[in-house]
Design a protein around this motif. Structure first.
Motif, mmCIF file in Angstrom:
data_model
loop_
_atom_site.group_PDB
_atom_site.id
_atom_site.type_symbol
_atom_site.label_atom_id
_atom_site.label_comp_id
_atom_site.label_asym_id
_atom_site.label_seq_id
_atom_site.Cartn_x
_atom_site.Cartn_y
_atom_site.Cartn_z
ATOM 1 N N MET A 121 0.797 -1.230 0.000
ATOM 2 C CA MET A 121 0.000 0.000 0.000
ATOM 3 C C MET A 121 0.831 1.281 0.000
ATOM 4 O O MET A 121 0.282 2.369 -0.197
ATOM 5 C CB MET A 121 -0.949 0.000 1.204
ATOM 6 N N ASN A 122 2.140 1.175 0.208
ATOM 7 C CA ASN A 122 2.986 2.362 0.281
ATOM 8 C C ASN A 122 4.113 2.281 -0.738
ATOM 9 O O ASN A 122 4.744 1.227 -0.897
ATOM 10 C CB ASN A 122 3.593 2.509 1.684
ATOM 11 N N ASP A 123 4.383 3.398 -1.377
ATOM 12 C CA ASP A 123 5.527 3.435 -2.291
ATOM 13 C C ASP A 123 6.835 3.338 -1.518
ATOM 14 O O ASP A 123 7.758 2.619 -1.916
ATOM 15 C CB ASP A 123 5.502 4.718 -3.116
ATOM 16 N N LEU A 124 6.925 4.067 -0.409
ATOM 17 C CA LEU A 124 8.122 4.021 0.438
ATOM 18 C C LEU A 124 7.811 3.167 1.658
ATOM 19 O O LEU A 124 6.897 3.470 2.433
ATOM 20 C CB LEU A 124 8.546 5.423 0.866
ATOM 21 N N LYS A 153 17.138 9.956 -8.860
ATOM 22 C CA LYS A 153 16.356 10.472 -9.988
ATOM 23 C C LYS A 153 15.096 9.648 -10.250
ATOM 24 O O LYS A 153 14.023 10.188 -10.525
ATOM 25 C CB LYS A 153 17.207 10.483 -11.254
ATOM 26 N N TYR A 154 15.220 8.327 -10.185
ATOM 27 C CA TYR A 154 14.139 7.473 -10.646
ATOM 28 C C TYR A 154 13.500 6.633 -9.537
ATOM 29 O O TYR A 154 12.439 6.035 -9.766
ATOM 30 C CB TYR A 154 14.656 6.527 -11.734
ATOM 31 N N GLY A 155 14.136 6.569 -8.382
ATOM 32 C CA GLY A 155 13.581 5.790 -7.287
ATOM 33 C C GLY A 155 12.427 6.514 -6.609
ATOM 34 O O GLY A 155 12.017 7.611 -6.995
ATOM 35 N N VAL A 156 11.906 5.913 -5.583
ATOM 36 C CA VAL A 156 10.801 6.490 -4.821
ATOM 37 C C VAL A 156 11.323 7.676 -4.008
ATOM 38 O O VAL A 156 12.388 7.575 -3.377
ATOM 39 C CB VAL A 156 10.188 5.422 -3.893
ATOM 40 N N PRO A 157 10.621 8.806 -3.984
ATOM 41 C CA PRO A 157 11.045 9.931 -3.155
ATOM 42 C C PRO A 157 11.215 9.513 -1.694
ATOM 43 O O PRO A 157 10.357 8.848 -1.125
ATOM 44 C CB PRO A 157 9.897 10.938 -3.316
#
Length: 378
Positions: A121-124, A153-157
């Motif tokens: 449920m979470n990106d990070l 650049k492309y990973g999860v904030p």
């Protein structure tokens, strides 16, 4: 009319009773031979798995099956394999006795479940719990080489900070069904399990026969749901475990009862008496207020399974009436058919499945394209 089919997770079964060491692989394999049937497990033994790896595998399988996938979970009761595979997690098999092993098992089960849901449920994904930390160490993983060139650049904030330290991770892919596939609890029959299922919106599949006991457990589920602001109706979000032996209309009562006893002696006794009873599962057949051994000395297993309600048997019309009576008292969303396929001759098993689908299901409005309510065969 069947909603889905499930497999257990058990390992090292030299006897051949429960050969299902890789249920997710089995789900994906069988999924290629079906178009609408859902596939899942009852269930994956969470304390003996790494939760992130399991969350990833579930998500991938959900994509392979394009959403025809569900997740069943269990805590583990077979010491022979659970103690061995769980040793690196410091967990063993357990009964619901509130002892030290039980508390440790429940702790890992609950934490692994929480991590899996976070992963879906979470990106990070971050976590700081009693048995598991994300990242590890919790201060972060320093000197991630591609921090500036790729991950930043492309990973999860938030995955990596300005110093190149990993501060969280991302479990990929996310499931095909968002936020996650339907969740089930395998064969729960303890108040603690039903309370937890209500709190977490997990469908319990209750292995208990007598209706008063079932209503008691279902009300505990409702209390758990209410504590989290959900207010389902009695039976909503509940699965009920049952067995069925169905005979053609026109078969006399004397004939089908004799056939039932034969079938139970040949196909069910090795499982119920030789296996389940040894692990305490016959408690599900205990009548209200009853004391002493179950079954009673000299009592035929068929009589006990029928009298407790765990087994519904008779002609097609008999089964319809019995099932109607059960569903009036217990309007559950799922019937989980304990089907000991490996013990039953193929032609007999297929005929029983066919009779139920073609003769019994239509009586209850269950058609070939079920959506929410249905039958899950285990």
């Amino acid at each position: 009319g069947y909603w889905g089919i499930t497999h257990v997770e058990h390992h090292m079964h030299s006897e051949g009773m429960e050969i299902s060491p890789a249920p997710i692989l089995m789900n994906v394999h069988l999924g290629h031979y079906t178009k609408r049937l859902r596939h899942g497990q009852l269930g994956l033994v969470l304390p003996s798995h790494d939760p992130i790896r399991l969350a990833e595998e579930i998500a991938v399988a959900d994509h392979f099956l394009k959403g025809r996938f569900f997740v069943g979970m269990a805590r583990g009761y077979q010491a022979r394999w659970h103690n061995i595979l769980g040793q690196k997690f410091g967990v063993t098999s357990t009964t619901s006795d509130q002892g030290e092993a039980d508390q440790r098992n429940r702790l890992l089960f609950s934490e692994n479940f929480k991590i899996m849901k976070k992963a879906w449920m979470n990106d990070l994904l971050t976590h700081d719990g009693p048995t598991y930390q994300i990242p590890y160490p919790k201060e972060g993983i320093p000197n991630w080489p591609p921090a500036a060139t790729i991950t930043g650049k492309y990973g999860v904030p938030g995955e990596v900070d300005e110093h190149g330290t990993i501060k969280g991770v991302s479990a990929v892919p996310k499931p095909y069904q968002l936020p996650h596939p339907p969740l089930f609890q395998a064969f729960g029959a303890s108040p603690g399990t039903l309370q937890w299922c209500g709190e977490e919106n997990v469908t319990p599949t209750i292995l208990a026969g007598p209706i008063p006991k079932l209503k008691e457990l279902m009300n505990i589920y409702l209390e758990g749901a209410a504590s989290r602001g959900r207010h389902p109706k009695l039976g909503e979000g509940i699965g009920l475990c049952r067995q069925f032996y169905i005979f053609e209309n026109g078969t006399s009562e004397t004939e089908w009862k004799a056939q039932l006893r034969r079938n139970v002696e040949l196909y069910e006794a090795p499982v119920w008496s030789g296996w389940y009873e040894q692990f305490g599962f016959m408690e599900g057949a205990r009548l209200v207020g009853e004391e002493g051994p179950v079954p009673k000395p000299g009592e035929h297993l068929a009589d006990r399974l029928v009298s407790s309600g765990l087994l519904i048997a008779g002609t097609v019309d008999d089964v319809k009436r019995q099932l109607e009576d059960v569903l009036k008292e217990l309007p559950v969303d799922f019937l989980v058919w304990l089907f000991h396929w490996g013990m039953i001759p193929r032609d007999e098993g297929l005929r029983t499945i066919e009779l139920f689908a073609n003769e019994v299901c239509p009586e209850f409005g269950i058609k070939s394209h079920p959506t929410e309510t249905g039958i899950a065969a285990a």
